[in-house]
Structures are given as C-alpha cells and as structure tokens.
Design a protein around this motif. Sequence first.
Motif, mmCIF file in Angstrom:
data_model
loop_
_atom_site.group_PDB
_atom_site.id
_atom_site.type_symbol
_atom_site.label_atom_id
_atom_site.label_comp_id
_atom_site.label_asym_id
_atom_site.label_seq_id
_atom_site.Cartn_x
_atom_site.Cartn_y
_atom_site.Cartn_z
ATOM 1 N N GLU A 76 0.820 -1.214 0.000
ATOM 2 C CA GLU A 76 0.000 0.000 0.000
ATOM 3 C C GLU A 76 0.853 1.264 0.000
ATOM 4 O O GLU A 76 0.420 2.321 -0.435
ATOM 5 N N ALA A 77 2.084 1.130 0.478
ATOM 6 C CA ALA A 77 2.995 2.279 0.461
ATOM 7 C C ALA A 77 3.825 2.306 -0.833
ATOM 8 O O ALA A 77 4.840 3.019 -0.917
ATOM 9 N N ASN A 78 3.414 1.493 -1.811
ATOM 10 C CA ASN A 78 4.124 1.417 -3.103
ATOM 11 C C ASN A 78 5.581 1.007 -2.974
ATOM 12 O O ASN A 78 6.442 1.476 -3.723
ATOM 13 N N GLN A 79 5.860 0.124 -2.008
ATOM 14 C CA GLN A 79 7.253 -0.278 -1.793
ATOM 15 C C GLN A 79 7.537 -1.697 -2.293
ATOM 16 O O GLN A 79 8.614 -2.241 -2.019
ATOM 17 N N THR A 80 6.579 -2.305 -3.000
ATOM 18 C CA THR A 80 6.722 -3.722 -3.370
ATOM 19 C C THR A 80 8.058 -4.020 -4.057
ATOM 20 O O THR A 80 8.812 -4.897 -3.626
ATOM 21 N N VAL A 81 8.350 -3.268 -5.107
ATOM 22 C CA VAL A 81 9.572 -3.579 -5.860
ATOM 23 C C VAL A 81 10.814 -3.297 -5.008
ATOM 24 O O VAL A 81 11.771 -4.076 -4.998
ATOM 25 N N ASP A 82 10.774 -2.204 -4.249
ATOM 26 C CA ASP A 82 11.920 -1.893 -3.365
ATOM 27 C C ASP A 82 12.185 -3.045 -2.397
ATOM 28 O O ASP A 82 13.339 -3.413 -2.155
ATOM 29 N N VAL A 83 11.111 -3.605 -1.849
ATOM 30 C CA VAL A 83 11.271 -4.686 -0.859
ATOM 31 C C VAL A 83 11.860 -5.933 -1.508
ATOM 32 O O VAL A 83 12.837 -6.502 -1.004
ATOM 33 N N VAL A 84 11.305 -6.351 -2.639
ATOM 34 C CA VAL A 84 11.831 -7.590 -3.232
ATOM 35 C C VAL A 84 13.259 -7.382 -3.742
ATOM 36 O O VAL A 84 14.098 -8.275 -3.634
ATOM 37 N N VAL A 85 13.546 -6.193 -4.233
ATOM 38 C CA VAL A 85 14.911 -5.906 -4.694
ATOM 39 C C VAL A 85 15.886 -5.928 -3.501
ATOM 40 O O VAL A 85 16.986 -6.483 -3.594
ATOM 41 N N ARG A 86 15.451 -5.371 -2.384
ATOM 42 C CA ARG A 86 16.313 -5.397 -1.185
ATOM 43 C C ARG A 86 16.590 -6.844 -0.756
ATOM 44 O O ARG A 86 17.730 -7.228 -0.466
ATOM 45 N N GLN A 87 15.546 -7.680 -0.785
ATOM 46 C CA GLN A 87 15.708 -9.081 -0.390
ATOM 47 C C GLN A 87 16.621 -9.825 -1.369
ATOM 48 O O GLN A 87 17.454 -10.638 -0.963
ATOM 49 N N LEU A 88 16.475 -9.513 -2.651
ATOM 50 C CA LEU A 88 17.308 -10.164 -3.671
ATOM 51 C C LEU A 88 18.751 -9.656 -3.624
ATOM 52 O O LEU A 88 19.705 -10.436 -3.765
ATOM 53 N N ASP A 89 18.905 -8.361 -3.432
ATOM 54 C CA ASP A 89 20.259 -7.780 -3.357
ATOM 55 C C ASP A 89 21.072 -8.422 -2.239
ATOM 56 O O ASP A 89 22.271 -8.660 -2.388
ATOM 57 N N ALA A 90 20.398 -8.693 -1.116
ATOM 58 C CA ALA A 90 21.103 -9.301 0.024
ATOM 59 C C ALA A 90 21.685 -10.655 -0.387
ATOM 60 O O ALA A 90 22.824 -10.989 -0.039
ATOM 61 N N VAL A 91 20.923 -11.414 -1.159
ATOM 62 C CA VAL A 91 21.422 -12.732 -1.598
ATOM 63 C C VAL A 91 22.511 -12.551 -2.656
ATOM 64 O O VAL A 91 23.552 -13.220 -2.616
ATOM 65 N N ALA A 92 22.288 -11.598 -3.569
ATOM 66 C CA ALA A 92 23.280 -11.387 -4.636
ATOM 67 C C ALA A 92 24.633 -10.943 -4.066
ATOM 68 O O ALA A 92 25.676 -11.166 -4.679
ATOM 69 N N ALA A 93 24.596 -10.342 -2.876
ATOM 70 C CA ALA A 93 25.867 -9.929 -2.250
ATOM 71 C C ALA A 93 26.699 -11.145 -1.842
ATOM 72 O O ALA A 93 27.918 -11.049 -1.684
ATOM 73 N N GLN A 94 26.033 -12.286 -1.681
ATOM 74 C CA GLN A 94 26.761 -13.481 -1.223
ATOM 75 C C GLN A 94 26.785 -14.616 -2.239
ATOM 76 O O GLN A 94 27.490 -15.604 -2.062
ATOM 77 N N VAL A 95 25.971 -14.491 -3.279
ATOM 78 C CA VAL A 95 25.830 -15.598 -4.240
ATOM 79 C C VAL A 95 26.033 -15.081 -5.659
ATOM 80 O O VAL A 95 25.350 -14.139 -6.076
#
Length: 248
Positions: free
Chosen positions: A135-154
């Motif tokens: 509802e705060a229009n953060q959907t893409v930001d949230v999934v990108v943040r979650q994915l970026d965390a993994v990409a930092a290690q994988v």
Amino acid sequence: MARTFFVGGNWKMNGSLESTKELTQTLTSAKLDSNVEVVVSPPALHLLTVQEALKGSSVKVAAQNAYHKASGAFTGEISVNMLKDASIPWVILGHSERRTLFHESDAQVAEKTAAALAADLSVILCIGETLEQREANQTVDVVVRQLDAVAAQVKDWSKIVVAYEPVWAIGTGKVATSEQAQEVHAAIRKWAADKLGKTTAETLRIIYGGSVAGKNCKELAQQPDIDGFLVGGASLKPEFVDIVNANN
Ligand code: G3P
C-alpha cells in the motif's frame, strides 16, 4: 529460452505419518505433466519417509528450512550438510513465516542460501512484501532489497528458483491478480538482468505463491514471467495435481 515449469508444495507444519502416506500415494498415482518439475516440502521429521515413498516417481523433496553451519551446538537446527548427506535435493529458504515469526533477516537468508548452494543443494528462495509495504508502493523496493542481500553473497543463481510470495496473499484466500503477479515477476526479471546478466535473467525461474488454487492457477500460469507456483494449503489436497497440470 524455455524455462521448465516448476511447482512446489509447501506442506508447512502439517500432517502426520499417516496423512503424508496418503498424500504421496495421491502424487505417485496421479498423471502429472511430465514437463513440470514437482517438489514437495514436508516437515523435517517426515522428509526421509516422504522421499522414500516417492522413490521411482519424478517428484522430489525439499526441506522447509536449514541452518548454514555444518554442525555443532545449535539445538533444534538441521544443517545444509545434513540435508546433503540425506540426499535431500532442495531447501526452501526465506519463507515469510521464517522472516516474520522467526525473525530471519535478509542477511541470514542470504547466508543460508550461500551455504545451501555450497552444499550442492537447490534453493527455493522466497521473497515478498507485506500489505503495508504494497500500500505504500514499496513492493519492488522490498523484493529488490531481499534479492540484493542474496546477490551480495551468491554469484551463481543456476540452482535457485525465486518464489515471489506477497505476504498478504499467503493463506488468506486473497490471491494476487495475474496482472499484479506478472508486474512483480517482470520487475524481478529486470533486476536479474541488471544485476546478474541477461542469460541468468532468461533462465531464472520465478514462481508465484499465495493462495494458489485449482481455480486460479491456469490464468496465472499464462503470464510470461510466471514460471510455476509455490503452493501452501492446496498442496495438502488432491487439487495440487490440477495445479501441477495448470498448463494442460
Ligand atoms: O509457501 C507457500 C505459501 O506460503 C502459500 O501458502 O496457503 O497461501 O498457498 P498458501
């Protein structure tokens, strides 16, 4: 590039030895689309029994969680190495219930993902936003943040299936519309292209989870960036077979 359709059944903390026997019998006797990769995820206690019961079928098993340390004083945990030792090929990591109820951070999910891949497991990596974030229009930001965390290690994503599971759709009967799901899946693929390269983005399977059922799976399956499903409640019912066969 064609991506093999993937359907996972997350049984969560449900079932008994008796009921899992019935569920596996349903799976082994059903006519499952041979073009679909099917993985079911029983509770840890039932993993080996279910794996044994599925022997000879194409259906594989996944653990619902794992710990990144190989062994040691971590009461209650099961390590990625133990899964490997038991020939369990898949593990679900980062499910929203783990993130919310058990406070797993993005960094912990990333650490577990890296450890699972190092142990040669394949990973169903769950991501998704809460209703408040949507509802705060953060959907893409949230999934990108979650994915970026993994990409930092994988670096190598070839053994990862990304499961987009909007938290507000999990167990609520409130499925994302096919447009809503496609929009986020496309954003995830764009992230993959920018961050991991075009080839990885084209081959990466992005599956949808959240109130998937027999009645809504066909429309979702037609979306260009939806490569399958991670199913909760309906994976405990014979209806799961219809979801596996959503493309028929
Ligand atoms: O991992 C699957 C899941 O969280 C979705 O659950 O019951 O909404 O299909 P459900």
